[in-house]
Scaffold this motif. Structure first.
Motif, mmCIF file in Angstrom:
data_model
loop_
_atom_site.group_PDB
_atom_site.id
_atom_site.type_symbol
_atom_site.label_atom_id
_atom_site.label_comp_id
_atom_site.label_asym_id
_atom_site.label_seq_id
_atom_site.Cartn_x
_atom_site.Cartn_y
_atom_site.Cartn_z
ATOM 1 N N VAL A 138 1.029 -1.413 0.103
ATOM 2 C CA VAL A 138 0.117 -0.001 -0.063
ATOM 3 C C VAL A 138 0.948 1.220 -0.022
ATOM 4 N N GLY A 139 0.338 2.140 -0.837
ATOM 5 C CA GLY A 139 1.270 3.386 -0.801
ATOM 6 C C GLY A 139 1.431 4.298 -2.248
ATOM 7 N N ASN A 140 1.107 5.407 -2.454
ATOM 8 C CA ASN A 140 1.083 6.159 -3.552
ATOM 9 C C ASN A 140 1.651 7.545 -3.354
ATOM 10 N N LEU A 205 -8.718 8.186 -12.947
ATOM 11 C CA LEU A 205 -9.562 7.958 -11.751
ATOM 12 C C LEU A 205 -8.698 7.045 -10.859
ATOM 13 N N SER A 206 -8.207 7.566 -9.614
ATOM 14 C CA SER A 206 -7.622 6.620 -8.849
ATOM 15 C C SER A 206 -7.730 6.828 -7.379
ATOM 16 N N THR A 207 -7.439 6.000 -6.602
ATOM 17 C CA THR A 207 -7.823 6.112 -4.987
ATOM 18 C C THR A 207 -6.418 6.791 -4.241
ATOM 19 N N LYS A 220 -11.236 11.177 2.979
ATOM 20 C CA LYS A 220 -11.639 10.316 2.093
ATOM 21 C C LYS A 220 -11.611 10.672 0.480
ATOM 22 N N GLN A 221 -10.322 10.743 0.150
ATOM 23 C CA GLN A 221 -9.978 11.264 -1.187
ATOM 24 C C GLN A 221 -9.674 10.293 -2.348
ATOM 25 N N PHE A 222 -10.086 10.902 -3.433
ATOM 26 C CA PHE A 222 -9.742 10.213 -4.839
ATOM 27 C C PHE A 222 -9.415 11.231 -5.717
ATOM 28 N N LEU A 223 -8.547 10.886 -6.653
ATOM 29 C CA LEU A 223 -7.871 11.661 -7.602
ATOM 30 C C LEU A 223 -8.167 11.553 -8.911
#
Length: 278
Positions: A138-140, A205-207, A220-223
């Motif tokens: 997990v990680g971005n 679209l990504s999380t 509660k972000q999306f990009l």
């Protein structure tokens, strides 16, 4: 498309706007789920979700809704063209050139090295082996850069109506990290982004979701990744709704998030580390 009543006095106030969005969400069909996904009842939980690249995200629960949101407290600032700050003209009015993009990207790479220096982030990023067939990573860091205010080619969305309405009713001062209520009687705007395709097939679209740093806990972000020629206002999945700012509405959403402290806390350990290395 932006929906605006020419008579400002007939626009809904911010609390009415929040209720309108909730009614829209309740009526919108959920079309973004894959066949193997199931609806999870508790709206406040996060779901460990496998991505197409084999990594995972800790994703806000959107299995019950078909919309994401973006709020802006000043309609005049976004009504012509809406892009990430990454593409905004530099202060002298000329178009951003190669050197400016290089500077932005260098800062993002420095940020990446910074977040990777935190042991817990490093552990999750490198992966936790559950068994011989499954390692959870997990990680971005690039998505995190956008969440922490660096210029990046993303528009930050949220799955939470109240979060969107907070940002739509408050102005943020980056110099001191504080929010102030929008001016009474001015016009704010809140956008909906329709999830009309399976999530993994929606272009750009990504999380961001929940990671180990405070700004990911409650936003509660999306990009949505955008190019230089894109305009959020002209995206066919986007609709904007204007509303009338009121002190009571700003107070309502301000108290809900402790005047922004819950969303962008002053004691954020990553922000403090960033300030030291800048």
């Amino acid at each position: 498309m932006i929906f605006q009543n020419s008579n400002k006095d007939k626009l809904p106030d911010s609390k009415e706007m929040g209720r309108i969005l909730m009614m829209m969400q309740n009526k919108m069909p959920v079309q973004h789920l894959m066949p193997y996904e199931r609806i999870v009842g508790d709206e406040d939980v996060y779901i460990l979700t496998r991505l197409s690249n084999g990594r995972f995200s800790i994703k806000p629960n959107i299995t019950h809704q078909g919309l994401l949101y973006y709020g802006n407290s000043n309609f005049d600032s976004v009504k012509e063209r809406l892009q990430p700050n990454y593409y905004k003209p530099i202060q002298n009015g000329s178009v951003i050139g190669h050197d400016e993009f290089m500077e932005y990207n260098v800062l993002i790479e420095q940020f990446k090295m910074l977040v990777e220096s935190f042991p817990l982030y490093k552990l999750l990023n490198e992966g936790i082996e559950v068994d011989k067939r499954l390692t959870i990573r997990v990680g971005n860091p690039y998505a995190l850069a956008s969440a922490y205010g660096l210029k990046a080619p993303y528009k930050n969305l949220t799955s939470d109506i109240d979060v969107a309405m907070f940002y739509a009713t408050h102005k943020y001062d980056e110099s001191n990290g504080t929010f102030t209520p929008a001016d009474e009687g001015t016009i704010g705007v809140v956008y909906t982004y329709e999830l009309s395709l399976p999530f993994g097939l929606t272009p750009g679209l990504s999380t961001l979701g929940k990671q180990v740093f405070p700004r990911t806990f409650d936003n509660k972000q999306f990009l949505l990744g955008m190019s230089m020629n894109d305009d959020f206002n002209k995206n066919k999945m986007v609709n904007g709704f204007t509303f009338r700012q009121t002190s009571s509405g700003s107070k309502y959403y301000g108290e809900m998030f402790n005047h922004g402290e819950i969303l962008i806390p002053h004691d954020d350990f990553l922000m403090k580390k960033m300030e030291k290395v800048r």
